[in-house]
Scaffold this motif. Structure first.
Motif, PDB file in Angstrom:
ATOM      1  N   ALA A  33      39.601  40.414  50.760  1.00  0.00           N
ATOM      2  CA  ALA A  33      39.272  41.343  49.679  1.00  0.00           C
ATOM      3  C   ALA A  33      39.740  40.756  48.352  1.00  0.00           C
ATOM      4  CB  ALA A  33      39.944  42.694  49.924  1.00  0.00           C
ATOM      5  N   SER A  34      38.975  41.007  47.303  1.00  0.00           N
ATOM      6  CA  SER A  34      39.368  40.509  45.985  1.00  0.00           C
ATOM      7  C   SER A  34      40.373  41.439  45.318  1.00  0.00           C
ATOM      8  CB  SER A  34      38.144  40.327  45.091  1.00  0.00           C
ATOM      9  OG  SER A  34      37.476  41.559  44.940  1.00  0.00           O
ATOM     10  N   LYS A  35      40.437  42.682  45.770  1.00  0.00           N
ATOM     11  CA  LYS A  35      41.409  43.629  45.230  1.00  0.00           C
ATOM     12  C   LYS A  35      41.845  44.565  46.343  1.00  0.00           C
ATOM     13  CE  LYS A  35      40.640  45.588  41.222  1.00  0.00           C
ATOM     14  NZ  LYS A  35      40.087  46.501  40.181  1.00  0.00           N
ATOM     15  N   ILE A  36      43.143  44.753  46.486  1.00  0.00           N
ATOM     16  CA  ILE A  36      43.680  45.703  47.446  1.00  0.00           C
ATOM     17  C   ILE A  36      44.737  46.530  46.723  1.00  0.00           C
ATOM     18  CG2 ILE A  36      44.996  46.034  49.575  1.00  0.00           C
ATOM     19  CD1 ILE A  36      43.848  43.350  50.568  1.00  0.00           C
ATOM     20  N   LYS A  37      44.571  47.835  46.781  1.00  0.00           N
ATOM     21  CA  LYS A  37      45.521  48.801  46.232  1.00  0.00           C
ATOM     22  C   LYS A  37      45.740  49.852  47.304  1.00  0.00           C
ATOM     23  CE  LYS A  37      45.605  47.001  42.060  1.00  0.00           C
ATOM     24  NZ  LYS A  37      46.761  46.367  41.518  1.00  0.00           N
ATOM     25  N   PRO A  38      46.751  50.703  47.146  1.00  0.00           N
ATOM     26  CA  PRO A  38      46.945  51.752  48.154  1.00  0.00           C
ATOM     27  C   PRO A  38      45.682  52.597  48.332  1.00  0.00           C
ATOM     28  CG  PRO A  38      48.838  51.622  46.708  1.00  0.00           C
ATOM     29  CD  PRO A  38      47.777  50.743  46.101  1.00  0.00           C
ATOM     30  N   GLY A  39      45.145  52.624  49.543  1.00  0.00           N
ATOM     31  CA  GLY A  39      43.967  53.408  49.847  1.00  0.00           C
ATOM     32  C   GLY A  39      42.659  52.850  49.308  1.00  0.00           C
ATOM     33  N   TYR A  40      42.651  51.575  48.905  1.00  0.00           N
ATOM     34  CA  TYR A  40      41.476  51.006  48.242  1.00  0.00           C
ATOM     35  C   TYR A  40      41.372  49.508  48.506  1.00  0.00           C
ATOM     36  CZ  TYR A  40      38.340  49.586  44.447  1.00  0.00           C
ATOM     37  OH  TYR A  40      37.301  49.067  43.726  1.00  0.00           O
ATOM     38  N   ALA A  41      40.147  49.032  48.699  1.00  0.00           N
ATOM     39  CA  ALA A  41      39.892  47.592  48.801  1.00  0.00           C
ATOM     40  C   ALA A  41      38.520  47.308  48.215  1.00  0.00           C
ATOM     41  CB  ALA A  41      39.941  47.130  50.254  1.00  0.00           C
ATOM     42  N   LYS A  42      38.382  46.136  47.587  1.00  0.00           N
ATOM     43  CA  LYS A  42      37.102  45.741  47.008  1.00  0.00           C
ATOM     44  C   LYS A  42      36.818  44.290  47.359  1.00  0.00           C
ATOM     45  CE  LYS A  42      36.518  44.787  42.510  1.00  0.00           C
ATOM     46  NZ  LYS A  42      36.343  45.012  41.061  1.00  0.00           N
ATOM     47  N   TYR A  43      35.558  44.021  47.719  1.00  0.00           N
ATOM     48  CA  TYR A  43      35.072  42.676  48.000  1.00  0.00           C
ATOM     49  C   TYR A  43      33.977  42.360  46.993  1.00  0.00           C
ATOM     50  CZ  TYR A  43      37.421  43.088  52.492  1.00  0.00           C
ATOM     51  OH  TYR A  43      38.367  43.251  53.467  1.00  0.00           O
ATOM     52  N   VAL A  44      33.990  41.142  46.464  1.00  0.00           N
ATOM     53  CA  VAL A  44      32.945  40.678  45.567  1.00  0.00           C
ATOM     54  C   VAL A  44      32.264  39.509  46.267  1.00  0.00           C
ATOM     55  CG1 VAL A  44      32.396  39.726  43.300  1.00  0.00           C
ATOM     56  CG2 VAL A  44      34.239  41.413  43.531  1.00  0.00           C
TER      57      VAL A  44
END
Length: 183
Positions: A33-44
């Motif tokens: 994942a390009s971004k991981i936060k509590p309760g959240y992930a994002k892939y680009v």
């Protein structure tokens, strides 16, 4: 009429367990994942051009969503992706030479931890019919429709990834996406 060109598509899905989701998609997408936060992930993803995010919110997970998919450009690409998915234990079903959705295709299916179905397929050509087995009724009298993968026999459990979450409080889905921020 001229249509707008969109440089990248964005999809956001609600999930019940962000850690299981991250583990699955790291394997399925072949990248972290390009971004991981509590309760959240994002892939680009670059190819196809897609931003896909996942927001942990078990109450909003939808079982009647449908499916998502990727079309590959060659049979060799399909075989490479199939081999990688099989090695990771992700494949739920394969369909080779099937006429589904009025197209001759070779494909395989995977299901994420919440049951979201992903179809990876190679398109051969348009077809004028769907294969007859898609018209059959199952024992409960329901149609075995085309482009619907069967539910997994059991939930897939993939090895958890080790990562450090930020020490900030998790934003709620409404706060994140209602503000127009880049979720």
């Amino acid at each position: 009429m001229k249509t707008a060109s969109f440089p990248r598509m964005h999809v956001s899905l609600y999930v019940s367990n962000i850690e299981a989701t991250i583990s699955f998609y790291n394997t399925f997408f072949g990248q972290p994942a390009s971004k991981i936060k509590p309760g959240y992930a994002k892939y680009v993803l670059d190819a196809p051009s897609l931003i896909i995010s996942f927001v942990q919110n078990p109450a909003r997970v939808q079982s009647h969503f449908g499916h998502l998919g990727f079309q590959v450009e060659t049979p060799a690409q399909l075989q490479q992706r199939l081999a990688a998915a099989e090695a990771a234990g992700l494949v739920q079903r394969q369909e080779i030479g099937t006429n589904c959705c009025y197209a001759k295709q070779d494909k395989f299916w995977v299901n994420d931890p919440d049951g979201v179905e992903w179809e990876v397929y190679y398109f051969h050509e348009d077809a004028e019919f769907n294969d007859p087995h898609y018209d059959d009724l199952d024992a409960a009298g329901a149609s075995s429709q085309c482009c619907i993968a069967p539910p997994p026999a059991e939930k897939l459990v993939t090895a958890p990834m080790t990562f450090t979450l930020a020490d900030t409080a998790a934003p709620t889905a409404s706060a994140c996406c209602a503000t127009g921020s880049n979720c």
